[in-house]
Scaffold this motif. Structure first.
Motif, PDB file in Angstrom:
ATOM      1  N   ASP A  82      24.199 -25.934  91.580  1.00 15.72           N
ATOM      2  CA  ASP A  82      25.595 -26.162  91.966  1.00 15.72           C
ATOM      3  C   ASP A  82      25.764 -27.451  92.768  1.00 15.72           C
ATOM      4  O   ASP A  82      26.801 -27.684  93.391  1.00 15.72           O
ATOM      5  CB  ASP A  82      26.123 -24.976  92.773  1.00 15.72           C
ATOM      6  CG  ASP A  82      25.294 -24.724  94.020  1.00 15.72           C
ATOM      7  OD1 ASP A  82      24.297 -25.461  94.237  1.00 15.72           O
ATOM      8  OD2 ASP A  82      25.646 -23.803  94.778  1.00 15.72           O
TER       9      ASP A  82
ATOM     10  N   GLU B 134      28.796 -31.562  89.717  1.00 11.69           N
ATOM     11  CA  GLU B 134      29.996 -31.122  89.003  1.00 11.69           C
ATOM     12  C   GLU B 134      30.082 -31.893  87.685  1.00 11.69           C
ATOM     13  O   GLU B 134      30.092 -33.128  87.673  1.00 11.69           O
ATOM     14  CB  GLU B 134      31.244 -31.391  89.852  1.00 11.69           C
ATOM     15  CG  GLU B 134      32.532 -30.931  89.204  1.00 11.69           C
ATOM     16  CD  GLU B 134      33.724 -31.180  90.115  1.00 11.69           C
ATOM     17  OE1 GLU B 134      34.588 -31.971  89.719  1.00 11.69           O
ATOM     18  OE2 GLU B 134      33.764 -30.605  91.215  1.00 11.69           O
TER      19      GLU B 134
ATOM     20  N   SER C 177      30.412 -26.380  89.190  1.00  4.28           N
ATOM     21  CA  SER C 177      30.534 -26.855  90.575  1.00  4.28           C
ATOM     22  C   SER C 177      29.720 -25.952  91.491  1.00  4.28           C
ATOM     23  O   SER C 177      29.363 -24.834  91.133  1.00  4.28           O
ATOM     24  CB  SER C 177      31.990 -26.876  91.006  1.00  4.28           C
ATOM     25  OG  SER C 177      32.564 -25.581  90.896  1.00  4.28           O
TER      26      SER C 177
ATOM     27  N   TRP D 226      29.130 -36.185  90.644  1.00  2.00           N
ATOM     28  CA  TRP D 226      29.981 -35.650  89.584  1.00  2.00           C
ATOM     29  C   TRP D 226      29.802 -36.486  88.322  1.00  2.00           C
ATOM     30  O   TRP D 226      29.338 -37.628  88.362  1.00  2.00           O
ATOM     31  CB  TRP D 226      31.448 -35.638  90.010  1.00  2.00           C
ATOM     32  CG  TRP D 226      31.983 -36.998  90.422  1.00  2.00           C
ATOM     33  CD1 TRP D 226      32.024 -37.496  91.684  1.00  2.00           C
ATOM     34  CD2 TRP D 226      32.524 -38.007  89.553  1.00  2.00           C
ATOM     35  NE1 TRP D 226      32.556 -38.761  91.685  1.00  2.00           N
ATOM     36  CE2 TRP D 226      32.878 -39.092  90.387  1.00  2.00           C
ATOM     37  CE3 TRP D 226      32.740 -38.100  88.185  1.00  2.00           C
ATOM     38  CZ2 TRP D 226      33.431 -40.278  89.876  1.00  2.00           C
ATOM     39  CZ3 TRP D 226      33.294 -39.262  87.679  1.00  2.00           C
ATOM     40  CH2 TRP D 226      33.640 -40.340  88.504  1.00  2.00           C
TER      41      TRP D 226
END
Length: 365
Positions: A234, A237, A365, A276
């Motif tokens: 996690d 993202e 995420s 991300w």
């Protein structure tokens, strides 16, 4: 049925090519002289009488002078031999007219002149020039064909080298990921090995082809993301979007994957804060649009890192000249790659079970 290419180049049709030329030459001269007022049948007889002289004069130039001297850049020797052969052709025309052509026409009671040796010589030279030019043109076409074939073989060899370089580079990164899990004795290790096995199968078998289905390439990218997700969990993202009927198109294998590798290796792995990544793929109107954007450490430049990126650039130049557009931008705190490629489509694929528009999204995420 004889194909044009075979008729021009294959040695077994040499006799047929020669017979065809002389028949065409005979008919051509017969028609031309008929325009000057004489009968077509009479012209055929007059020209046919000179076919032996035409062949005797033309063949040494075509099959000895041109290949042995002219094409070997012995220009002065060729010019000297040609001038001497022209002198031989003049005397040959004079004596043939006097002792063969004129007596035969007299026996056939056909009119002729006794002082037009220069006209006969001009006709002999014209014939030799035309015959030799055709042979020279064929030699040039053969050299061009051999050159293009050699260039194609060179490009194919270079592409194989580039593709072979992609495989070890990709495997090195992926095996490092699995190795880290094995050190922790993670129960996910067998699953990761299975995904890697799928990737290896793709590389060993599917990538042998010049092109693969775009949907297969996208599936491999999903597997790669799955492997990397296990590594980052996690901490990253990822957004993923696919639009269009990717089952209808083909692409050279492993063109997009190196950019995905680069995004993980030099984007996510080198960033201190939460990284991300966004991947957008669309296929429509025989055009692939691929864009990948990833966060990065703004103090680290990633513009041309990695063997894979440079290999992809070379492969694009080879495989899609004038049919692709690649933009790589370092925006400081994020990095983006935009690729547009004109693809080959498969109309029959539209009859398969693919909906006209497919959209897939993934967010972690």
């Amino acid at each position: 049925m004889i194909k044009t290419n075979e008729f021009i180049f294959y040695p077994k049709y040499r006799l047929l090519r020669n017979v065809s030329f002389w028949l065409s030459w005979l008919l051509g001269w017969g028609c031309f002289l008929s325009l000057l007022g004489s009968t077509f049948a009479g012209n055929l007889i007059r020209i046919a009488l000179w076919i032996p002289v035409f062949t005797i004069f033309s063949y040494p130039i075509t099959y000895v002078g041109i290949p042995k001297l002219l094409l070997k850049a012995k220009y002065l020797f060729f010019l000297g031999a040609l001038l001497r052969w022209l002198a031989v052709g003049w005397f040959l025309s004079v004596y043939y007219l006097k002792y063969v052509s004129a007596p035969v026409l007299d026996r056939l009671a056909m009119p002729h002149g006794d002082d037009y040796a220069w006209q006969c010589f001009l006709c002999v030279m014209t014939t030799a020039a035309c015959f030799s030019s055709l042979s020279l043109g064929k030699q040039w076409l053969l050299k061009q064909r051999d050159f293009l074939q050699a260039q194609q073989e060179k490009i194919t060899a270079e592409l194989q080298v580039l593709k072979a370089q992609v495989h070890p580079h990709f495997l090195f990164n992926t095996l490092n990921n699995i190795y880290s899990f094995s050190l922790d004795r993670s129960p996910k290790t067998p699953e990761l090995i299975l995904k890697l096995s799928s990737l290896l199968s793709y590389m060993l078998y599917d990538c042998r082809a010049e092109e693969v289905r775009l949907e297969k390439e996208v599936e491999i990218m999903k597997n790669y993301i799955g492997l990397e997700k296990e590594r980052y969990g996690d901490k990253i993202e990822i957004s993923w979007t696919v639009e269009g009927d990717i089952g209808d198109y083909f692409i050279s294998p492993l063109l997009m994957l190196p950019f995905l590798e680069n995004a993980f290796k030099h984007g996510a792995s080198e960033q201190i804060e939460k990284p991300w990544m966004g991947i957008d793929i669309s296929a429509a109107n025989n055009t692939l649009k691929f864009k990948i954007t990833n966060s990065k450490n703004e103090y680290i430049s990633t513009g041309n890192k990695g063997i894979g990126i440079n290999n992809v650039k070379k492969r694009l130049e080879f495989l899609y000249p004038e049919k692709h557009e690649l933009k790589i931008n370092d925006e400081g705190d994020f990095f983006s790659v935009s690729l547009m490629v004109k693809l080959s489509g498969d109309i029959s694929a539209k009859t398969m079970r693919h909906p006209p528009v497919v959209t897939a999204q993934m967010m972690t995420s």
